[in-house]
Design a protein around this motif. Sequence first.
Motif, PDB file in Angstrom:
ATOM      1  N   GLY A 118     -17.925 -22.654  -0.802  1.00 41.85           N
ATOM      2  CA  GLY A 118     -17.563 -22.156   0.219  1.00 41.85           C
ATOM      3  C   GLY A 118     -17.284 -20.819  -0.438  1.00 41.85           C
ATOM      4  N   LEU A 119     -17.301 -19.786   0.881  1.00 40.09           N
ATOM      5  CA  LEU A 119     -16.982 -18.465   0.592  1.00 40.09           C
ATOM      6  C   LEU A 119     -15.671 -18.041   1.274  1.00 40.09           C
ATOM      7  N   SER A 120     -15.510 -17.025   0.516  1.00 38.66           N
ATOM      8  CA  SER A 120     -13.396 -16.551   1.711  1.00 38.66           C
ATOM      9  C   SER A 120     -14.355 -15.246   2.548  1.00 38.66           C
ATOM     10  N   PRO A 121     -14.970 -15.036   3.609  1.00 37.08           N
ATOM     11  CA  PRO A 121     -14.740 -13.480   3.870  1.00 37.08           C
ATOM     12  C   PRO A 121     -14.194 -12.814   4.406  1.00 37.08           C
ATOM     13  N   TYR A 122     -14.439 -11.734   4.081  1.00 33.85           N
ATOM     14  CA  TYR A 122     -13.532 -10.437   3.879  1.00 33.85           C
ATOM     15  C   TYR A 122     -14.415  -8.930   5.378  1.00 33.85           C
ATOM     16  N   LEU A 123     -12.923  -8.862   5.942  1.00 35.00           N
ATOM     17  CA  LEU A 123     -12.769  -7.991   6.736  1.00 35.00           C
ATOM     18  C   LEU A 123     -12.750  -7.071   6.865  1.00 35.00           C
ATOM     19  N   LEU A 124     -13.455  -5.849   6.952  1.00 33.96           N
ATOM     20  CA  LEU A 124     -12.646  -4.584   6.922  1.00 33.96           C
ATOM     21  C   LEU A 124     -11.684  -4.024   7.917  1.00 33.96           C
ATOM     22  N   VAL A 125      -9.780  -3.545   7.673  1.00 37.32           N
ATOM     23  CA  VAL A 125      -9.165  -3.749   8.897  1.00 37.32           C
ATOM     24  C   VAL A 125      -8.792  -2.009   8.731  1.00 37.32           C
ATOM     25  N   VAL A 126      -8.013  -1.521  10.097  1.00 41.14           N
ATOM     26  CA  VAL A 126      -7.555   0.027   9.766  1.00 41.14           C
ATOM     27  C   VAL A 126      -6.683  -0.331  10.708  1.00 41.14           C
ATOM     28  N   HIS A 127      -5.643   0.757  10.259  1.00 34.82           N
ATOM     29  CA  HIS A 127      -4.920   0.584  11.523  1.00 34.82           C
ATOM     30  C   HIS A 127      -5.231   1.266  12.794  1.00 34.82           C
ATOM     31  N   PRO A 128      -4.356   0.466  13.791  1.00 30.06           N
ATOM     32  CA  PRO A 128      -4.506   0.698  15.029  1.00 30.06           C
ATOM     33  C   PRO A 128      -4.193   1.969  15.826  1.00 30.06           C
ATOM     34  N   SER A 129      -4.133   2.960  15.135  1.00 33.61           N
ATOM     35  CA  SER A 129      -3.516   4.102  15.610  1.00 33.61           C
ATOM     36  C   SER A 129      -5.483   4.883  15.257  1.00 33.61           C
ATOM     37  N   PHE A 130      -6.320   4.392  14.064  1.00 33.03           N
ATOM     38  CA  PHE A 130      -7.232   5.568  13.274  1.00 33.03           C
ATOM     39  C   PHE A 130      -7.925   5.532  15.336  1.00 33.03           C
ATOM     40  N   PRO A 131      -8.500   6.410  14.770  1.00 36.50           N
ATOM     41  CA  PRO A 131      -9.466   6.770  16.166  1.00 36.50           C
ATOM     42  C   PRO A 131     -11.063   6.829  15.732  1.00 36.50           C
ATOM     43  N   ALA A 132     -10.799   5.581  16.143  1.00 37.01           N
ATOM     44  CA  ALA A 132     -12.326   5.250  15.367  1.00 37.01           C
ATOM     45  C   ALA A 132     -12.434   3.644  16.781  1.00 37.01           C
ATOM     46  N   ASN A 133     -13.675   3.488  17.109  1.00 36.40           N
ATOM     47  CA  ASN A 133     -14.017   2.136  18.278  1.00 36.40           C
ATOM     48  C   ASN A 133     -15.152   1.063  17.206  1.00 36.40           C
ATOM     49  N   ASN A 134     -15.433   1.833  16.190  1.00 33.73           N
ATOM     50  CA  ASN A 134     -16.100   0.853  15.228  1.00 33.73           C
ATOM     51  C   ASN A 134     -16.418   1.239  14.282  1.00 33.73           C
ATOM     52  N   ALA A 135     -17.240   0.873  13.763  1.00 30.60           N
ATOM     53  CA  ALA A 135     -17.130   1.064  12.056  1.00 30.60           C
ATOM     54  C   ALA A 135     -18.289   1.805  11.926  1.00 30.60           C
ATOM     55  N   ARG A 136     -19.492   2.442  12.512  1.00 33.13           N
ATOM     56  CA  ARG A 136     -19.904   3.765  13.163  1.00 33.13           C
ATOM     57  C   ARG A 136     -19.339   4.997  12.987  1.00 33.13           C
ATOM     58  N   GLU A 137     -18.432   5.232  14.200  1.00 30.74           N
ATOM     59  CA  GLU A 137     -17.437   5.708  13.907  1.00 30.74           C
ATOM     60  C   GLU A 137     -15.719   5.841  13.016  1.00 30.74           C
ATOM     61  N   PHE A 138     -16.088   4.699  12.858  1.00 36.30           N
ATOM     62  CA  PHE A 138     -14.971   5.401  11.397  1.00 36.30           C
ATOM     63  C   PHE A 138     -15.504   5.877  10.018  1.00 36.30           C
ATOM     64  N   ILE A 139     -16.514   5.020   9.530  1.00 34.55           N
ATOM     65  CA  ILE A 139     -17.475   5.711   8.728  1.00 34.55           C
ATOM     66  C   ILE A 139     -17.339   7.345   8.704  1.00 34.55           C
ATOM     67  N   ASP A 140     -18.259   6.930   9.497  1.00 33.46           N
ATOM     68  CA  ASP A 140     -18.121   9.153  10.039  1.00 33.46           C
ATOM     69  C   ASP A 140     -17.413  10.018   9.913  1.00 33.46           C
ATOM     70  N   ALA A 141     -16.086   9.279  10.172  1.00 35.86           N
ATOM     71  CA  ALA A 141     -14.573  10.365  10.254  1.00 35.86           C
ATOM     72  C   ALA A 141     -13.754  10.267   9.284  1.00 35.86           C
ATOM     73  N   VAL A 142     -14.454   8.960   8.490  1.00 40.62           N
ATOM     74  CA  VAL A 142     -14.198   9.083   6.660  1.00 40.62           C
ATOM     75  C   VAL A 142     -14.995   9.829   6.149  1.00 40.62           C
ATOM     76  N   ARG A 143     -16.447   9.953   6.314  1.00 43.65           N
ATOM     77  CA  ARG A 143     -17.255  10.694   5.482  1.00 43.65           C
ATOM     78  C   ARG A 143     -17.362  11.835   5.872  1.00 43.65           C
ATOM     79  N   ALA A 144     -16.706  12.055   6.893  1.00 44.22           N
ATOM     80  CA  ALA A 144     -16.784  13.724   7.211  1.00 44.22           C
ATOM     81  C   ALA A 144     -15.110  14.820   6.261  1.00 44.22           C
ATOM     82  N   SER A 145     -14.299  13.605   5.809  1.00 44.90           N
ATOM     83  CA  SER A 145     -12.864  14.039   5.169  1.00 44.90           C
ATOM     84  C   SER A 145     -13.108  13.133   3.151  1.00 44.90           C
TER      85      SER A 145
END
Length: 321
Positions: A118-145
């Motif tokens: 089998g496979l051990s899946p991996y999760l993209l995890v962030v600190h709860p305070s990060f101002p994003a509600n989903n992966a797209r918003e997270f990527i946009d924020a990190v990509r912008a800086s």
Amino acid sequence: MKKQLAAFLAAFAWTALAQAQGYPNRPIRMVIPWPPGQATDLAGRLMAQKLSELLGQPVIPDNRPGAGGTIGTDHAAKSAPDGYTILAASSGPATVSPLLQKLPYDTEKNLAPVHLVGLSPYLLVVHPSFPANNAREFIDAVRASPGKYSFSSSGTGATAHLIAEWFNSQAKLKALHVPYKGSAQSLSDLVAGQVVYSVETLAATGPLVRAGKLKSFGVSLEGGSTLAPGIPPLAQSASLPGFDVGAWLGLMGPAGTPREIINRLAAESAKSLQTADTREKLANIGIEMIAKGPEDFATYLKGESARFAAIIKDGNIKLDP
């Protein structure tokens, strides 16, 4: 001379067949190249128990930890190819480490695939305070800086590090890598807000996500995971088609192990994975059951090696001196 060679080969084949037909007639040793309690150890012990029941002979776990799993893997690779030594193999020492350092074994030449468990899946995890509600918003924020944000891993060259680097590359993110000595310390600092995100095993991150200490924006398997209900695949949530990766666990043996024995071990492994009890116990370890026999497992391993080799080359990743 040709007749003598033919006679020798025929005798050798007959002996191998005779051994396989009587196999097993004594206990089998399962080398586990990690300390007790680690995921490969838990899965290996489970498979050892199930194989013992199906083969009618004890399959005895033999922990030989050290050097990121390479010591035990090397020991198994150099054992007699008679079916009485098998390896609880995993992606780190069998796929990733040989790409980053010179080792005394060659996975493809010295080990024979038996069965992918089998496979051990991996999760993209962030600190709860990060101002994003989903992966797209997270990527946009990190990509912008570029360079502003940091991500942690269990160590330079670890499977988690390489998967995170692949995610960064596919999402076109530039972030600071902060390596730790193990996932526990890495995730502890993530929970404390010392780093911003990580891509780590579901087994390690799942409890933190359920407790609200971290939030997850996606799982690494393209089809999602039954072990992470409600968490979408990154291929979908991050708009990264083809993003499909996990840390594999399986059984291997020394190269040269008779094909009849390999097939017997594979058949019994497949049989054990069909039971609800085995699937449930693997799920509790954090492993998504994905069964593959010897040939399909070998093809899968070649693909994984090529994938991680490309990640290492593109990221110019080298082990710390």
